[in-house]
Design a protein around this motif. Structure first.
Motif, mmCIF file in Angstrom:
data_model
loop_
_atom_site.group_PDB
_atom_site.id
_atom_site.type_symbol
_atom_site.label_atom_id
_atom_site.label_comp_id
_atom_site.label_asym_id
_atom_site.label_seq_id
_atom_site.Cartn_x
_atom_site.Cartn_y
_atom_site.Cartn_z
ATOM 1 N N TYR A 42 18.984 -2.470 28.061
ATOM 2 C CA TYR A 42 18.107 -3.365 27.303
ATOM 3 C C TYR A 42 18.506 -4.827 27.528
ATOM 4 C CZ TYR A 42 15.317 -5.013 23.343
ATOM 5 O OH TYR A 42 14.393 -5.658 22.554
ATOM 6 N N LYS A 54 6.687 -1.348 27.305
ATOM 7 C CA LYS A 54 6.652 -0.127 26.505
ATOM 8 C C LYS A 54 6.514 1.103 27.391
ATOM 9 C CE LYS A 54 4.079 2.018 22.751
ATOM 10 N NZ LYS A 54 2.955 1.884 21.824
ATOM 11 N N LYS A 57 9.839 1.999 28.842
ATOM 12 C CA LYS A 57 10.698 2.602 27.819
ATOM 13 C C LYS A 57 10.301 4.047 27.565
ATOM 14 C CE LYS A 57 11.621 -1.692 25.353
ATOM 15 N NZ LYS A 57 11.486 -2.402 24.075
ATOM 16 N N PHE A 84 16.765 6.122 20.691
ATOM 17 C CA PHE A 84 15.675 5.370 20.077
ATOM 18 C C PHE A 84 16.174 4.052 19.487
ATOM 19 C CE2 PHE A 84 13.094 9.462 19.118
ATOM 20 C CZ PHE A 84 12.677 9.520 20.427
ATOM 21 N N HIS A 85 17.334 4.097 18.874
ATOM 22 C CA HIS A 85 17.909 2.906 18.242
ATOM 23 C C HIS A 85 18.228 1.835 19.288
ATOM 24 C CE1 HIS A 85 19.731 0.934 14.811
ATOM 25 N NE2 HIS A 85 20.798 0.676 15.535
ATOM 26 N N SER A 88 14.908 0.573 21.556
ATOM 27 C CA SER A 88 13.949 -0.218 20.782
ATOM 28 C C SER A 88 14.461 -1.631 20.521
ATOM 29 C CB SER A 88 13.671 0.465 19.443
ATOM 30 O OG SER A 88 14.822 0.414 18.616
#
Length: 112
Positions: A42, A54, A57, A84-85, A88
């Motif tokens: 990220y 998106k 991802k 996910f944590h 995002s």
């Protein structure tokens, strides 16, 4: 190593071999190193000023979850939660966990 791996992945992200090797490698890491590697990914996108779309991802998440499904003796739910944590960007709001000799240690390693 996670930063170098992330950089290589981003540079070759449209190459199916690079994508699959990256997914295979990170899916075999322990949960802490796995989460840290995703945060590095990220952050590398941000450092290179490349939009982390998106769709990218979603492709990464689906590939990782598919790969993790076949890995035995892991806590799949914890990997999924951490994935996910991290992907995002929610990890950026995490508080520091430990005070060690006056230093705070972030949840996902020193780089985050």
């Amino acid at each position: 190593m996670a930063a170098v791996l992330s950089s290589v992945f981003i540079d070759g992200r449209y190459d199916a071999k690079v994508f699959n090797k990256y997914i295979e490698f990170i899916s075999n890491l322990n949960v802490d190193n796995f989460a840290y590697t995703i945060t590095c990914l990220y952050e590398t996108y941000e450092e290179k000023k490349i939009p982390f779309l998106k769709e990218e991802k979603v492709n990464i998440v689906l590939a990782i979850l598919t790969r993790l499904r076949d890995v035995e003796d892991i806590n799949f739910d914890e990997y999924k939660r951490r994935l996910f944590h991290a992907i995002s960007g929610a990890y950026k709001g995490d508080k520091y966990l430990v005070r060690d000799n006056g230093h705070h240690m972030p949840l996902y390693g020193w780089r985050s």
